[in-house]
Design a protein around this motif. Structure first.
Motif, PDB file in Angstrom:
ATOM      1  N   LEU A 264      32.678 -25.429  55.286  1.00  0.00           N
ATOM      2  CA  LEU A 264      32.694 -24.368  56.307  1.00  0.00           C
ATOM      3  C   LEU A 264      33.398 -24.858  57.575  1.00  0.00           C
ATOM      4  O   LEU A 264      34.114 -24.092  58.226  1.00  0.00           O
ATOM      5  CB  LEU A 264      31.258 -23.920  56.638  1.00  0.00           C
TER       6      LEU A 264
ATOM      7  N   SER B 248      32.185 -17.078  50.847  1.00  0.00           N
ATOM      8  CA  SER B 248      31.853 -17.329  52.261  1.00  0.00           C
ATOM      9  C   SER B 248      32.459 -16.246  53.147  1.00  0.00           C
ATOM     10  O   SER B 248      32.686 -16.462  54.328  1.00  0.00           O
ATOM     11  CB  SER B 248      32.380 -18.703  52.689  1.00  0.00           C
TER      12      SER B 248
ATOM     13  N   VAL C 254      26.626 -17.708  51.523  1.00  0.00           N
ATOM     14  CA  VAL C 254      27.283 -18.308  50.347  1.00  0.00           C
ATOM     15  C   VAL C 254      26.246 -18.543  49.252  1.00  0.00           C
ATOM     16  O   VAL C 254      26.461 -18.230  48.083  1.00  0.00           O
ATOM     17  CB  VAL C 254      27.944 -19.651  50.720  1.00  0.00           C
TER      18      VAL C 254
ATOM     19  N   GLY D 285      25.405 -20.984  56.027  1.00  0.00           N
ATOM     20  CA  GLY D 285      25.841 -20.925  54.632  1.00  0.00           C
ATOM     21  C   GLY D 285      24.902 -20.160  53.721  1.00  0.00           C
ATOM     22  O   GLY D 285      25.114 -20.131  52.507  1.00  0.00           O
TER      23      GLY D 285
END
Ligand code: SF4
Ligand code: FES
Length: 248
Positions: free
Chosen positions: A119, A173, A165, A162
């Motif tokens: 990320l 994402s 995700v 996250g």
């Protein structure tokens, strides 16, 4: 309360993992989930056993590092960060499963800790502005419409945890990336790189192995900051604009 936690234990990135049950008594309903794990770790250490590795930092919903899947849901049953989840959300006698975030681009480092630096690399690809440094300008030197300022602020609350995700069947994402693109793209300071930003960040997202978005929407249901689904539509509009006009 007395509870049982079944925790994912994995010695390292290449090691095989397994769920290990632990009984924890004297759990106060006022404890956060992480404090309950602290108590368990203290007891494991006292018994000469290896404590459970889990990630955390601020413990106040800001840093996004407390990434646990609790009973199959990233951050657990409340739409908040794991550090702000309290044991009052559970009942005496409960058995709670605790696992790391599961996604190809988030490899397990140890036990419940995963590597989310993918990320960071998406942000490095475009999540910045070019602005002259020096003395701070007057607060109202660059007017920003209230609506844009409000939406930019809302998008900026993404903490990069996250969870979007981890819950997505595609491992996408897109909610994270769209929050970063929206935050900067709505502000005058973000305009110079607006067209290249969205393309570069999406290219990096693909290069990291995140999946594409197919409008499932689970991401918004677990996002602790309530980033709305329409944020992805904004990213798509920016992308179409970039492809139509060409990149900077
Ligand atoms: S969009 Fe929400 S769930 Fe995804 S990284 Fe940002 S704060 Fe976390
Ligand atoms: S520890 Fe920082 S958000 Fe949970």
């Amino acid at each position: 309360m007395k509870i049982t936690v079944r925790v994912w234990r994995q010695d390292g990135p290449e090691a095989e993992g397994r769920m290990v049950p632990y009984e924890v008594d004297d759990v106060s309903e006022h404890m956060s989930f992480l404090e309950m794990l602290d108590v368990l770790n203290e007891r494991l250490t006292m018994r000469g056993e290896e404590p459970i590795t889990f990630d955390h930092d601020c413990r106040e919903g800001i840093c996004g590092s407390c990434d646990l899947v609790i009973d199959g849901i990233p951050h657990g049953p409340q739409q908040t960060t794991t550090c702000q989840l309290h044991m009052r959300s559970f009942s005496d006698g409960d058995t709670i499963d605790v696992e790391p975030f599961r996604a190809g681009p988030f490899p397990v480092i140890k036990d419940l800790m995963v590597d989310r630096s993918a990320l960071d690399r998406i942000i490095q690809a475009g999540g910045f502005i070019s602005a002259p440094t020096g003395t701070a300008p007057d607060a109202h030197a660059t007017p920003v419409p209230k609506n844009d300022a409000d939406h930019a602020f809302d998008a900026a609350t993404c903490i990069g945890c996250g969870a979007c995700v981890a819950v997505c069947p595609n491992g996408s994402s897109m909610l994270f990336t769209s929050a970063k693109v929206t935050h900067l793209g709505l502000l005058p300071q973000g305009q110079p790189e607006r067209r290249s930003r969205v393309v570069n960040m999406l290219n990096q997202q693909d290069a990291e192995g995140f999946g594409g978005c197919t409008n499932i929407g689970d991401c918004t249901a677990v996002c602790p900051k309530g980033i709305p689904f329409e944020t992805i539509s904004r990213l798509n509009r920016d992308l179409l604009g970039s492809l139509a006009r060409g990149r900077d």
